[in-house]
Scaffold this motif. Structure first.
Motif, PDB file in Angstrom:
ATOM      1  N   ARG A 179       0.851  -1.440  -0.034  1.00  0.00           N
ATOM      2  CA  ARG A 179      -0.004   0.099   0.008  1.00  0.00           C
ATOM      3  C   ARG A 179       0.660   1.383   0.002  1.00  0.00           C
ATOM      4  N   ARG A 180       1.986   1.058   0.196  1.00  0.00           N
ATOM      5  CA  ARG A 180       3.143   2.297   0.065  1.00  0.00           C
ATOM      6  C   ARG A 180       2.755   3.254  -1.211  1.00  0.00           C
ATOM      7  N   PRO A 185      11.474  -2.043   2.679  1.00  0.00           N
ATOM      8  CA  PRO A 185      10.294  -2.527   3.567  1.00  0.00           C
ATOM      9  C   PRO A 185      10.538  -3.072   4.633  1.00  0.00           C
ATOM     10  N   GLU A 186       9.557  -2.837   5.745  1.00  0.00           N
ATOM     11  CA  GLU A 186       9.924  -3.686   7.134  1.00  0.00           C
ATOM     12  C   GLU A 186       9.071  -4.777   7.015  1.00  0.00           C
ATOM     13  N   THR A 220      10.285  -1.228  18.678  1.00  0.00           N
ATOM     14  CA  THR A 220      11.366  -0.255  17.871  1.00  0.00           C
ATOM     15  C   THR A 220      10.789  -0.534  16.209  1.00  0.00           C
ATOM     16  N   ARG A 221      10.653  -1.628  15.791  1.00  0.00           N
ATOM     17  CA  ARG A 221      10.269  -1.958  14.164  1.00  0.00           C
ATOM     18  C   ARG A 221       9.132  -1.386  13.725  1.00  0.00           C
ATOM     19  N   LEU A 222       8.100  -1.140  14.868  1.00  0.00           N
ATOM     20  CA  LEU A 222       6.887  -0.882  14.188  1.00  0.00           C
ATOM     21  C   LEU A 222       6.811   0.548  13.711  1.00  0.00           C
ATOM     22  N   ALA A 223       7.616   1.382  14.282  1.00  0.00           N
ATOM     23  CA  ALA A 223       7.608   2.809  13.533  1.00  0.00           C
ATOM     24  C   ALA A 223       7.993   2.868  12.136  1.00  0.00           C
ATOM     25  N   SER A 224       8.915   2.233  11.847  1.00  0.00           N
ATOM     26  CA  SER A 224       9.697   1.744  10.497  1.00  0.00           C
ATOM     27  C   SER A 224       8.454   1.303   9.554  1.00  0.00           C
ATOM     28  N   ALA A 225       7.828   0.281  10.091  1.00  0.00           N
ATOM     29  CA  ALA A 225       6.767  -0.558   9.508  1.00  0.00           C
ATOM     30  C   ALA A 225       5.574   0.613   9.123  1.00  0.00           C
ATOM     31  N   VAL A 226       5.221   1.462   9.935  1.00  0.00           N
ATOM     32  CA  VAL A 226       4.121   2.479   9.825  1.00  0.00           C
ATOM     33  C   VAL A 226       4.908   3.434   8.780  1.00  0.00           C
ATOM     34  N   ALA A 227       5.884   4.118   8.931  1.00  0.00           N
ATOM     35  CA  ALA A 227       6.333   5.015   8.053  1.00  0.00           C
ATOM     36  C   ALA A 227       6.432   4.611   6.568  1.00  0.00           C
ATOM     37  N   TYR A 228       7.057   3.269   6.355  1.00  0.00           N
ATOM     38  CA  TYR A 228       7.347   2.780   5.076  1.00  0.00           C
ATOM     39  C   TYR A 228       5.781   2.606   4.558  1.00  0.00           C
ATOM     40  N   GLU A 229       4.737   1.967   5.082  1.00  0.00           N
ATOM     41  CA  GLU A 229       3.513   1.595   4.515  1.00  0.00           C
ATOM     42  C   GLU A 229       2.826   3.119   4.113  1.00  0.00           C
ATOM     43  N   HIS A 267       9.499 -12.116   6.325  1.00  0.00           N
ATOM     44  CA  HIS A 267      11.004 -11.624   6.140  1.00  0.00           C
ATOM     45  C   HIS A 267      11.613 -12.051   5.016  1.00  0.00           C
ATOM     46  N   TYR A 268      11.340 -13.432   4.397  1.00  0.00           N
ATOM     47  CA  TYR A 268      11.785 -13.919   3.188  1.00  0.00           C
ATOM     48  C   TYR A 268      11.209 -13.396   2.063  1.00  0.00           C
ATOM     49  N   GLN A 269      10.113 -13.004   2.185  1.00  0.00           N
ATOM     50  CA  GLN A 269       9.270 -12.312   0.982  1.00  0.00           C
ATOM     51  C   GLN A 269       9.844 -10.854   0.692  1.00  0.00           C
ATOM     52  N   VAL A 270       9.916 -10.137   1.877  1.00  0.00           N
ATOM     53  CA  VAL A 270      10.658  -8.993   1.607  1.00  0.00           C
ATOM     54  C   VAL A 270      12.190  -8.893   1.174  1.00  0.00           C
ATOM     55  N   CYS A 271      12.938  -9.836   1.923  1.00  0.00           N
ATOM     56  CA  CYS A 271      14.488  -9.632   1.488  1.00  0.00           C
ATOM     57  C   CYS A 271      14.900 -10.265   0.252  1.00  0.00           C
ATOM     58  N   GLU A 272      13.743 -11.068  -0.387  1.00  0.00           N
ATOM     59  CA  GLU A 272      13.898 -11.566  -1.516  1.00  0.00           C
ATOM     60  C   GLU A 272      15.120 -12.620  -1.511  1.00  0.00           C
ATOM     61  N   GLU A 273      15.223 -13.435  -0.547  1.00  0.00           N
ATOM     62  CA  GLU A 273      16.093 -14.481  -0.524  1.00  0.00           C
ATOM     63  C   GLU A 273      15.151 -15.753  -0.578  1.00  0.00           C
ATOM     64  N   ALA A 274      16.174 -16.790  -1.084  1.00  0.00           N
ATOM     65  CA  ALA A 274      15.278 -18.153  -0.953  1.00  0.00           C
ATOM     66  C   ALA A 274      15.308 -18.909   0.620  1.00  0.00           C
ATOM     67  N   PRO A 275      13.960 -19.018   0.846  1.00  0.00           N
ATOM     68  CA  PRO A 275      13.854 -19.417   2.044  1.00  0.00           C
ATOM     69  C   PRO A 275      14.298 -20.912   2.617  1.00  0.00           C
ATOM     70  N   PRO A 276      14.758 -21.160   3.705  1.00  0.00           N
ATOM     71  CA  PRO A 276      15.237 -22.404   4.275  1.00  0.00           C
ATOM     72  C   PRO A 276      14.142 -23.588   4.093  1.00  0.00           C
ATOM     73  N   PRO A 277      14.496 -24.775   3.736  1.00  0.00           N
ATOM     74  CA  PRO A 277      13.563 -25.841   3.497  1.00  0.00           C
ATOM     75  C   PRO A 277      12.586 -25.873   4.771  1.00  0.00           C
TER      76      PRO A 277
END
Length: 334
Positions: free
Chosen positions: A15-16, A28-29, A62-71, A249-259
């Protein structure tokens, strides 16, 4: 970006807005929030009351503020509180020593600091572009405005096109009078004065203020609490909640998730230790994600889930146990 419509936080990074403010977080957070937390944030946005967050270490305060500001595409200004922090520090700082230095080096006689309530003459600003985020290039010691620098709240008050998200992190570290000193600013008429320049700074858009506390010095003052909304963040000690955090987390950082079997086993082992209740310092979600990444990619092959389930000692304890007592109990064979 203009703040023309009601702002709503939904924990949805898609929604950003495209025209996000330049001081909005650029990354993104990967935040996972409960319906109750989303309601608390949106109440704080609607009422423009500070949102006070308490909870276990590593639960996402602490990370909530970043999530709110980013979105929402809003600027984020962070104020890290220390034991010596004063309320004025978040508004502005005035460098009288630098001004005196410039007087001697430029051999310019400064005008005396203006009387309280009297504004600086405007013609002294002609050769100086008033910038919020950088020091003046051509300082003129005849103008006190060139020597004041705005803090997190000061920057938020000066915004003309949209509100800002202000994070006041670990408010309980400051002196006991600090929260009450904030009350004069975080309420009507939402303004503060700069005594050295005679300016009165009034907020065009009331900021969205998120405050975190670890209760290091006990409860905060009652008058301050009456002005705040309050929410307690529990640690996500449920397998489904941790799985959702891993997925986001892995969706946002675009890395392959662990098995999947490695993730399931890691969550089970981690929560078994966390819920046992024997830790002096419990690891947070960020430490869990680092531990999971080490299990997945530190060696040439991912850690064997069956071995992880069978081993008495957890691998890579350096990522989880940060106190000697915990290390001796969980990281060393008895």
């Amino acid at each position: 970006m203009a703040a023309s419509k009601r702002l709503t936080f939904t924990v949805n990074i898609t929604r950003r807005p495209k025209n996000a403010h330049k001081d909005s977080p650029q990354k993104p957070e990967p935040y996972v929030g409960s319906p109750e937390l989303k309601k608390a944030v949106n109440l704080a946005i609607y009422l423009r009351r500070p949102l006070l967050l308490e909870g276990d270490a590593g639960c996402g305060k602490t990370r909530l503020a970043s999530a709110v500001a980013y979105e929402l595409g809003l600027p984020l200004y962070r104020w890290d509180v220390r034991s010596t922090t004063k309320a004025e520090d978040g508004l502005y700082e005035y460098d009288a020593i630098l001004r005196l230095h410039d007087v001697h080096t430029q051999k310019v006689a400064p005008e005396p600091t203006v009387a309280h309530g009297q504004a600086e003459p405007e013609d002294l600003d002609q050769e100086y572009l008033d910038q919020e985020d950088s020091e003046p290039v051509n300082r003129n010691p005849a103008n006190a405005k060139h020597y004041r620098q705005f803090g997190a709240l000061g920057k938020a008050f000066r915004l003309k096109d949209c509100p800002a998200v202000v994070l006041i992190d670990e408010i309980d570290k400051a002196d006991l009078d600090f929260p009450n000193d904030l009350l004069t600013v975080l309420d009507e008429p939402w303004e503060f004065k700069i005594k050295e320049t005679g300016e009165t700074i009034t907020a065009t858009h009331k900021p969205i203020v998120i405050i975190t506390s670890n209760k290091e010095k006990g409860n905060l003052p009652a008058p301050f609490l009456r002005r705040c909304l309050y929410h307690y963040l529990d640690f996500p000690n449920d397998p489904k909640q941790l799985q959702e955090i891993v997925d986001k987390h892995y969706q946002v950082c675009e890395e392959a998730p662990p098995p999947a079997d490695l993730v399931d086993t890691a969550i089970a082992r981690f929560l078994a230790v966390w819920n046992e209740g024997g830790l002096f310092k419990t690891p947070g979600t960020s430490e869990f994600l680092d531990w999971l990444k080490a299990l997945h990619t530190f060696e040439s092959k991912p850690y064997n889930p069956k071995q992880l389930e069978k081993n008495k000692l957890l691998p890579y304890p350096e990522l989880l146990f940060k106190l000697q007592q915990d290390w001796k109990k969980y990281a060393k064979a008895s």
